[in-house]
Write a protein that holds these residues in place. Structure first.
Motif, PDB file in Angstrom:
ATOM      1  N   VAL A 197       0.844  -1.194   0.000  1.00 18.37           N
ATOM      2  CA  VAL A 197       0.000   0.000   0.000  1.00 18.37           C
ATOM      3  C   VAL A 197       0.883   1.248   0.000  1.00 18.37           C
ATOM      4  N   GLY A 198       0.592   2.154  -0.926  1.00 17.71           N
ATOM      5  CA  GLY A 198       1.372   3.378  -1.056  1.00 17.71           C
ATOM      6  C   GLY A 198       2.499   3.289  -2.060  1.00 17.71           C
ATOM      7  N   LYS A 199       2.798   2.097  -2.549  1.00 18.92           N
ATOM      8  CA  LYS A 199       3.858   1.950  -3.554  1.00 18.92           C
ATOM      9  C   LYS A 199       3.422   2.627  -4.852  1.00 18.92           C
ATOM     10  N   ALA A 200       4.406   3.139  -5.562  1.00 20.89           N
ATOM     11  CA  ALA A 200       4.164   3.775  -6.856  1.00 20.89           C
ATOM     12  C   ALA A 200       5.016   3.079  -7.907  1.00 20.89           C
ATOM     13  N   PHE A 201       4.421   2.854  -9.053  1.00 23.06           N
ATOM     14  CA  PHE A 201       5.103   2.184 -10.158  1.00 23.06           C
ATOM     15  C   PHE A 201       4.972   3.021 -11.423  1.00 23.06           C
ATOM     16  N   ARG A 202       5.898   2.799 -12.356  1.00 25.13           N
ATOM     17  CA  ARG A 202       5.859   3.436 -13.670  1.00 25.13           C
ATOM     18  C   ARG A 202       5.681   2.346 -14.713  1.00 25.13           C
ATOM     19  N   VAL A 203       4.703   2.508 -15.590  1.00 23.04           N
ATOM     20  CA  VAL A 203       4.434   1.516 -16.634  1.00 23.04           C
ATOM     21  C   VAL A 203       5.537   1.589 -17.683  1.00 23.04           C
ATOM     22  N   ILE A 204       6.194   0.440 -17.919  1.00 27.24           N
ATOM     23  CA  ILE A 204       7.253   0.396 -18.937  1.00 27.24           C
ATOM     24  C   ILE A 204       6.856  -0.446 -20.143  1.00 27.24           C
ATOM     25  N   SER A 205       5.774  -1.250 -19.995  1.00 28.29           N
ATOM     26  CA  SER A 205       5.314  -2.092 -21.104  1.00 28.29           C
ATOM     27  C   SER A 205       3.876  -2.522 -20.837  1.00 28.29           C
ATOM     28  N   VAL A 206       3.108  -2.642 -21.906  1.00 25.59           N
ATOM     29  CA  VAL A 206       1.729  -3.129 -21.817  1.00 25.59           C
ATOM     30  C   VAL A 206       1.642  -4.387 -22.676  1.00 25.59           C
ATOM     31  N   ALA A 207       1.153  -5.474 -22.081  1.00 25.31           N
ATOM     32  CA  ALA A 207       1.081  -6.750 -22.802  1.00 25.31           C
ATOM     33  C   ALA A 207      -0.222  -6.856 -23.575  1.00 25.31           C
ATOM     34  N   TYR A 208      -0.119  -7.264 -24.802  1.00 26.43           N
ATOM     35  CA  TYR A 208      -1.283  -7.514 -25.651  1.00 26.43           C
ATOM     36  C   TYR A 208      -1.215  -8.954 -26.139  1.00 26.43           C
ATOM     37  N   GLY A 209      -2.347  -9.537 -26.437  1.00 22.50           N
ATOM     38  CA  GLY A 209      -2.365 -10.914 -26.922  1.00 22.50           C
ATOM     39  C   GLY A 209      -3.725 -11.263 -27.495  1.00 22.50           C
ATOM     40  N   SER A 210      -3.763 -12.356 -28.223  1.00 20.89           N
ATOM     41  CA  SER A 210      -5.029 -12.761 -28.850  1.00 20.89           C
ATOM     42  C   SER A 210      -5.960 -13.449 -27.860  1.00 20.89           C
ATOM     43  N   GLU A 211      -5.432 -13.958 -26.765  1.00 17.32           N
ATOM     44  CA  GLU A 211      -6.244 -14.555 -25.697  1.00 17.32           C
ATOM     45  C   GLU A 211      -5.802 -13.942 -24.388  1.00 17.32           C
ATOM     46  N   GLN A 212      -6.592 -13.034 -23.842  1.00 17.36           N
ATOM     47  CA  GLN A 212      -6.247 -12.398 -22.574  1.00 17.36           C
ATOM     48  C   GLN A 212      -7.483 -12.255 -21.711  1.00 17.36           C
ATOM     49  N   TRP A 213      -7.276 -12.440 -20.410  1.00 18.36           N
ATOM     50  CA  TRP A 213      -8.365 -12.317 -19.443  1.00 18.36           C
ATOM     51  C   TRP A 213      -8.265 -11.024 -18.661  1.00 18.36           C
ATOM     52  N   GLN A 214      -7.112 -10.373 -18.720  1.00 19.18           N
ATOM     53  CA  GLN A 214      -6.852  -9.142 -17.976  1.00 19.18           C
ATOM     54  C   GLN A 214      -5.824  -8.344 -18.757  1.00 19.18           C
ATOM     55  N   ARG A 215      -5.655  -7.078 -18.411  1.00 21.11           N
ATOM     56  CA  ARG A 215      -4.630  -6.249 -19.044  1.00 21.11           C
ATOM     57  C   ARG A 215      -3.421  -6.259 -18.127  1.00 21.11           C
ATOM     58  N   ASP A 216      -2.287  -6.716 -18.626  1.00 25.55           N
ATOM     59  CA  ASP A 216      -1.055  -6.810 -17.839  1.00 25.55           C
ATOM     60  C   ASP A 216      -0.127  -5.652 -18.164  1.00 25.55           C
ATOM     61  N   LEU A 217       0.317  -4.975 -17.113  1.00 27.09           N
ATOM     62  CA  LEU A 217       1.245  -3.857 -17.223  1.00 27.09           C
ATOM     63  C   LEU A 217       2.548  -4.245 -16.549  1.00 27.09           C
ATOM     64  N   VAL A 218       3.663  -4.130 -17.251  1.00 24.83           N
ATOM     65  CA  VAL A 218       4.964  -4.378 -16.631  1.00 24.83           C
ATOM     66  C   VAL A 218       5.445  -3.024 -16.129  1.00 24.83           C
ATOM     67  N   CYS A 219       5.836  -2.984 -14.859  1.00 31.28           N
ATOM     68  CA  CYS A 219       6.163  -1.719 -14.204  1.00 31.28           C
ATOM     69  C   CYS A 219       7.476  -1.780 -13.456  1.00 31.28           C
ATOM     70  N   ASP A 220       8.092  -0.620 -13.306  1.00 35.03           N
ATOM     71  CA  ASP A 220       9.241  -0.417 -12.421  1.00 35.03           C
ATOM     72  C   ASP A 220       8.744   0.314 -11.197  1.00 35.03           C
ATOM     73  N   GLU A 221       9.321  -0.017 -10.037  1.00 36.64           N
ATOM     74  CA  GLU A 221       9.001   0.741  -8.843  1.00 36.64           C
ATOM     75  C   GLU A 221       9.623   2.115  -8.982  1.00 36.64           C
ATOM     76  N   ARG A 222       8.929   3.150  -8.527  1.00 40.51           N
ATOM     77  CA  ARG A 222       9.464   4.496  -8.665  1.00 40.51           C
ATOM     78  C   ARG A 222       9.268   5.279  -7.391  1.00 40.51           C
ATOM     79  N   GLU A 223      10.047   6.324  -7.260  1.00 37.15           N
ATOM     80  CA  GLU A 223       9.946   7.234  -6.110  1.00 37.15           C
ATOM     81  C   GLU A 223       8.996   8.355  -6.495  1.00 37.15           C
ATOM     82  N   ASP A 224       8.191   8.786  -5.554  1.00 36.34           N
ATOM     83  CA  ASP A 224       7.320   9.946  -5.804  1.00 36.34           C
ATOM     84  C   ASP A 224       7.943  11.204  -5.268  1.00 36.34           C
TER      85      ASP A 224
END
Length: 140
Positions: free
Chosen positions: A113-140
Motif C-alpha cells: 500500500v502506497g507503492k508507486a510504479f511506472r508503466v514500462i510495457s503493456v502486454a497484448y495478446g489474442s487470448e487475454q483475461w486481464q490487461r497486464d502492465l509491466v512496471c518499475d518501482e518508482r519514487e514519488d
C-alpha cells in the motif's frame, strides 16, 4: 482427437470473454493509474509547475513481483537494483500509456500500500483475461 477439417477452432472465440469476469473478481488489491496529459505552465520567473495528472483507471488490480526480471543500474560506483512488477487490471480498462503512474491504494500486503510504479510495457495478446502492465518501482 483430430481437428474436423481445415479452419476448425480449438478455442471458442468467446473463451477470453467468458473468463474475464473471474480474472477481475480474483484481483485482491486496488490501484489508481494516472498519466500526465497537461503540459504544465512556466511562470515569468521560469518556474515550471506540472499540470494535473488525469486519472485513467481506479479499481481492482493484482500485483506480482517479477523477481527474475531485475534491472541493475550503475550510478557512479554504486549499483542500484530495480525490481519489476506485473500489475494486472480489468481487461476492458482504457488504454494505459507507457510512463503512466500506478499507485497501490489497497492490498492484503500492507507493505504494498502506497507503492508507486511506472508503466514500462503493456502486454497484448489474442487470448487475454486481464490487461497486464509491466512496471518499475518508482519514487514519488
Amino acid at each position: 482427437m483430430p481437428l474436423q477439417g481445415r479452419g476448425s477452432r480449438v478455442i471458442d472465440p468467446r473463451w477470453s470473454n467468458v473468463h474475464r469476469p473471474t480474472a477481475t473478481a480474483t484481483m485482491n488489491a486496488e490501484c489508481v493509474i494516472t498519466h500526465q496529459t497537461d503540459a504544465g505552465t512556466t511562470d515569468g520567473d521560469g518556474n515550471y509547475t506540472p499540470g494535473n495528472p488525469a486519472t485513467l483507471y481506479a479499481g481492482p488490480c493484482r500485483v506480482l513481483s517479477l523477481s527474475q526480471d531485475e534491472a541493475v543500474d550503475l550510478i557512479g560506483e554504486a549499483q542500484e537494483t530495480h525490481h519489476r512488477y506485473r500489475v494486472s487490471i480489468s481487461y476492458d480498462a482504457v488504454e494505459i500509456p507507457i510512463n503512466a503512474s500506478v499507485h497501490i491504494t489497497l492490498a492484503p500486503d500492507a507493505g504494498l500500500v502506497g507503492k508507486a510504479f511506472r508503466v514500462i510495457s503493456v502486454a497484448y495478446g489474442s487470448e487475454q483475461w486481464q490487461r497486464d502492465l509491466v512496471c518499475d518501482e518508482r519514487e514519488d
